[in-house]
Design an enzyme around this catalytic site. Structure first.
Site, PDB file in Angstrom:
ATOM      1  N   LYS A 200      13.831  -5.605 -25.385  1.00  0.00           N
ATOM      2  CA  LYS A 200      14.847  -4.399 -25.381  1.00  0.00           C
ATOM      3  C   LYS A 200      15.501  -4.124 -26.622  1.00  0.00           C
ATOM      4  CE  LYS A 200      17.957  -2.622 -21.810  1.00  0.00           C
ATOM      5  NZ  LYS A 200      18.415  -2.892 -20.384  1.00  0.00           N
ATOM      6  N   GLU A 206      14.249 -15.512 -30.239  1.00  0.00           N
ATOM      7  CA  GLU A 206      13.022 -16.246 -29.769  1.00  0.00           C
ATOM      8  C   GLU A 206      11.768 -15.251 -30.058  1.00  0.00           C
ATOM      9  OE1 GLU A 206      15.588 -15.984 -28.219  1.00  0.00           O
ATOM     10  OE2 GLU A 206      15.953 -17.928 -26.773  1.00  0.00           O
ATOM     11  N   GLY A 260      16.745  -6.063 -18.021  1.00  0.00           N
ATOM     12  CA  GLY A 260      15.403  -6.777 -18.524  1.00  0.00           C
ATOM     13  C   GLY A 260      14.665  -7.548 -17.244  1.00  0.00           C
ATOM     14  N   ARG A 261      15.319  -7.985 -16.419  1.00  0.00           N
ATOM     15  CA  ARG A 261      14.735  -8.756 -15.370  1.00  0.00           C
ATOM     16  C   ARG A 261      14.118  -7.732 -14.383  1.00  0.00           C
ATOM     17  NH1 ARG A 261      19.983  -9.797 -15.681  1.00  0.00           N
ATOM     18  NH2 ARG A 261      21.383  -9.234 -14.072  1.00  0.00           N
ATOM     19  N   GLU A 346      20.174 -15.045 -12.583  1.00  0.00           N
ATOM     20  CA  GLU A 346      20.898 -14.438 -13.457  1.00  0.00           C
ATOM     21  C   GLU A 346      21.767 -13.087 -12.890  1.00  0.00           C
ATOM     22  OE1 GLU A 346      19.112 -14.253 -17.698  1.00  0.00           O
ATOM     23  OE2 GLU A 346      18.859 -11.863 -17.101  1.00  0.00           O
ATOM     24  N   HIS A 377       3.173 -32.561  -1.279  1.00  0.00           N
ATOM     25  CA  HIS A 377       3.110 -33.825  -1.466  1.00  0.00           C
ATOM     26  C   HIS A 377       3.966 -34.192  -2.798  1.00  0.00           C
ATOM     27  CE1 HIS A 377      -0.700 -34.500   0.704  1.00  0.00           C
ATOM     28  NE2 HIS A 377      -0.959 -32.933   0.593  1.00  0.00           N
ATOM     29  N   LYS A 505      23.825 -18.704 -26.941  1.00  0.00           N
ATOM     30  CA  LYS A 505      23.362 -17.941 -27.947  1.00  0.00           C
ATOM     31  C   LYS A 505      24.103 -17.971 -29.169  1.00  0.00           C
ATOM     32  CE  LYS A 505      21.139 -13.972 -25.497  1.00  0.00           C
ATOM     33  NZ  LYS A 505      20.881 -12.565 -25.559  1.00  0.00           N
TER      34      LYS A 505
HETATM   35  O1  F6P Z   1      18.273 -13.743 -20.734  1.00  0.00           O
HETATM   36  C1  F6P Z   1      18.962 -12.746 -21.101  1.00  0.00           C
HETATM   37  C2  F6P Z   1      18.344 -11.458 -21.264  1.00  0.00           C
HETATM   38  O2  F6P Z   1      19.370 -10.400 -21.835  1.00  0.00           O
HETATM   39  C3  F6P Z   1      17.470 -10.942 -20.363  1.00  0.00           C
HETATM   40  O3  F6P Z   1      18.240 -10.064 -19.306  1.00  0.00           O
HETATM   41  C4  F6P Z   1      16.371 -10.152 -21.221  1.00  0.00           C
HETATM   42  O4  F6P Z   1      15.338  -9.877 -20.207  1.00  0.00           O
HETATM   43  C5  F6P Z   1      16.072 -11.203 -21.922  1.00  0.00           C
HETATM   44  O5  F6P Z   1      17.268 -11.649 -22.478  1.00  0.00           O
HETATM   45  C6  F6P Z   1      15.432 -10.915 -23.564  1.00  0.00           C
HETATM   46  O6  F6P Z   1      15.978  -9.836 -24.232  1.00  0.00           O
HETATM   47  P1  F6P Z   1      15.285  -8.640 -24.878  1.00  0.00           P
HETATM   48  O7  F6P Z   1      14.245  -7.893 -24.274  1.00  0.00           O
HETATM   49  O8  F6P Z   1      16.474  -7.765 -25.514  1.00  0.00           O
HETATM   50  O9  F6P Z   1      14.445  -9.560 -26.046  1.00  0.00           O
END
Ligand code: F6P
Length: 538
Positions: A200, A206, A260-261, A346, A377, A505
């Site tokens: 987003k 990452e 995002g989620r 979250e 199990h 972060k």
């Molecule tokens: O985990 C935090 C968060 O902001 C999520 O809500 C989101 O899905 C994720 O990091 C990744 O963020 P982005 O889509 O901006 O890379």
């Protein structure tokens, strides 16, 4: 309008529910079932292809009625209206919460309609080979690069629906773990690999690290500077995506009104649409939309998400459980627990209420799980005989997909059997009688009988669905999204921000300069010693 700010513990229903907890302290699930012949009527809901049975939870009709009163006193109906009307209920970020609009087939938002068309045409062209790699070959593999909501949803859905997949293989890279990146890329042919970068913000460490590794890999292996044929991006940050080297035509939208989620219903679902084809992806959206309509229009006592949220609140706020197991009885849903961890934890892992004050009651639970029968199990020992109350959702399907009846009967007898065992338990009397019937001597009985006793009285909820398909998966995920929302409304917290992910972060990015070569600044002794070890300084 903003969500009401009602402390649930100050409602009349909450106070009566505390009394109710005491009144029920001598009851067990077994006693409740023998006393209430109508239990299944009021504690189960049949809707579409769903049979939801929450009768194996420790409550009676009075409790259930009080829980519905709690939902009313906390203004659930108003809140649902605000959600669907697009009111800015994500108050701390000043945003609407409109992921439901992404699956609304009557939406008036032309941009969302255009996105769907773009997903449809793009995924069809990747599948049929109209869009090709720079050496003219059809793609065989697609890699989704993203993290959190830009990874967990599509990864779970692609896995869940792999029965419906075409010949394209979909891979996911999320962690900033160079080893994992390498392990995925080393199996792929760059000529036939397409990357979807989902972020987003397009600033996430990452994702950008992994996207740059993938870009270098394509450029090096194919001896080209051009990456256009091999990459698309899904983001709100168009300039950053263009700087990365992706043309506007290959950029898909995200919206600030979709967290995002909750985003896989729109362009973030591109990998799902590529994997199963747009027609199936559309059915996934239709299923979710059907659940939205059920949530919006059903009365509280027949509303699946509201009832399951209320049961969850009863279990955690009144019976004191702090955790919830998610146990799907199909390997296809093996990623559901980790997907729901983000969705639920979250969203509702908050200790500040909507008035900005510390809550004085329990909120979001610890979510965990795994597939039955594997988990039987593994960790079921603790659920059966440990000292903690762990309510579990059992998710099962009446029909399997490949049609192996024998295996499916065995699988589903475990599904039913485990819930029955968790409810009924096994008394000392039963254990001793059974041991006696096997002619076990008295000394051994006295020594071992206690270890074989199961207290029972462990709550479970069964979500039995006709069959796993795109539509029913859409319904299931939408159901959990609305459970999250309902719990957040009643707990008086903001479910749609995630400030708790920020601090780590920020600190990590400061520490990175120190790890990479900068001076180690003053920290606590433990942090400092970690930095020294990583930099090899004694
Ligand atoms: O985990 C935090 C968060 O902001 C999520 O809500 C989101 O899905 C994720 O990091 C990744 O963020 P982005 O889509 O901006 O890379």
């Amino acid at each position: 309008m903003s969500l009401h700010k009602i402390n649930p513990t100050e409602t009349k229903a909450w106070k009566k529910l505390i009394e109710q907890k005491h009144n029920l302290s001598t009851e067990t699930l077994n006693s409740l079932f023998s006393k209430e012949s109508n239990r299944l009527n009021y504690l189960s809901i049949k809707w579409d292809c769903f049979d939801v049975d929450f009768s194996k939870n420790i409550l009676n009709e009075k409790t259930f009625n009080l829980l519905t009163e709690l939902a009313e006193e906390c203004k659930i109906s108003d809140s649902i209206k605000m959600l669907f009307d697009g009111d800015k209920i994500n108050e701390t970020e000043g945003r609407s919460v409109l992921h439901t609009e992404l699956r609304n087939f009557k939406t008036s938002n032309s941009s969302i309609v255009a996105d769907r068309e773009k997903i449809k045409s793009f995924s069809s062209k990747i599948i049929d080979g109209t869009i090709k790699g720079c050496t003219g070959k059809k793609f065989t593999d697609v890699v989704n690069i993203g993290i959190g909501g830009s990874d967990l949803g599509p990864k779970m859905a692609v896995e869940a629906l792999k029965f419906y997949k075409n010949s394209l293989n979909i891979h996911f890279i999320s962690n900033v773990d160079g080893d994992h990146n390498e392990e995925v890329l080393k199996t792929l042919n760059p000529e036939t690999t397409f990357f979807i970068v989902v972020s987003k913000t397009f600033t996430t460490q990452e994702t950008l690290t992994n996207a740059n590794l993938a870009k270098n890999w394509i450029q090096k292996k194919l001896d080209t500077k051009e990456i256009q044929n091999h990459f698309c991006a899904i983001s709100t940050n168009v300039n950053a995506v263009k700087d990365f080297g992706i043309d506007e035509e290959y950029i898909f939208k995200m919206y600030d009104f979709v967290g995002g989620r909750f985003s896989m219903w729109g362009s973030v679902g591109l990998s799902i649409s590529i994997s199963i084809g747009y027609d199936n992806f559309k059915k996934f959206l239709i299923g979710a939309e059907k659940m939205d309509i059920h949530f919006k229009e059903s009365p509280i006592e027949k509303n699946i998400p509201i009832c399951l949220a209320l049961i969850g609140i009863w279990n955690s706020n009144f019976l004191g459980s702090h955790t919830q197991g998610i146990i799907p009885y199909t390997e296809y849903l093996n990623l559901l627990p980790s997907y729901l961890q983000q969705s639920m934890m979250e969203s509702n892992g908050k200790n500040i209420d909507r008035s900005g004050k510390k809550v004085n009651y329990s909120t979001g639970n610890i979510i965990w799980g795994g597939t039955g029968t594997n988990t039987q199990h593994a960790f079921f020992q603790l659920i059966h005989q440990g000292d903690k109350l762990i309510p579990c959702d059992f998710i099962g399907f009446k029909k399997s997909l490949h049609g192996n009846k024998d295996s499916h009967n065995k699988l589903m007898s475990n599904y039913v059997g485990q819930m029955q065992a968790l409810m009924k338990g096994r008394s000392l009397y039963e254990v001793v009688s059974e041991m006696k019937s096997k002619n076990i001597d008295e000394e051994t009985i006295n020594k071992n009988a206690n270890f074989k006793v199961f207290d029972g009285n462990k709550p479970t909820t069964s979500i039995l669905i006709d069959q796993l398909n795109p539509e029913s998966l859409g319904m299931l995920i939408s159901m959990y999204e609305h459970i999250v929302f309902t719990k957040g409304v009643i707990w008086n917290i903001f479910s749609f921000d995630q400030w708790g992910v920020e601090l780590g972060k920020v600190l990590a990015s400061k520490l990175l300069t120190e790890i990479k070569g900068g001076e180690i600044s003053t920290h606590d002794d433990s942090t400092e010693s970690h930095l020294k070890k990583l930099k090899n300084i004694s």
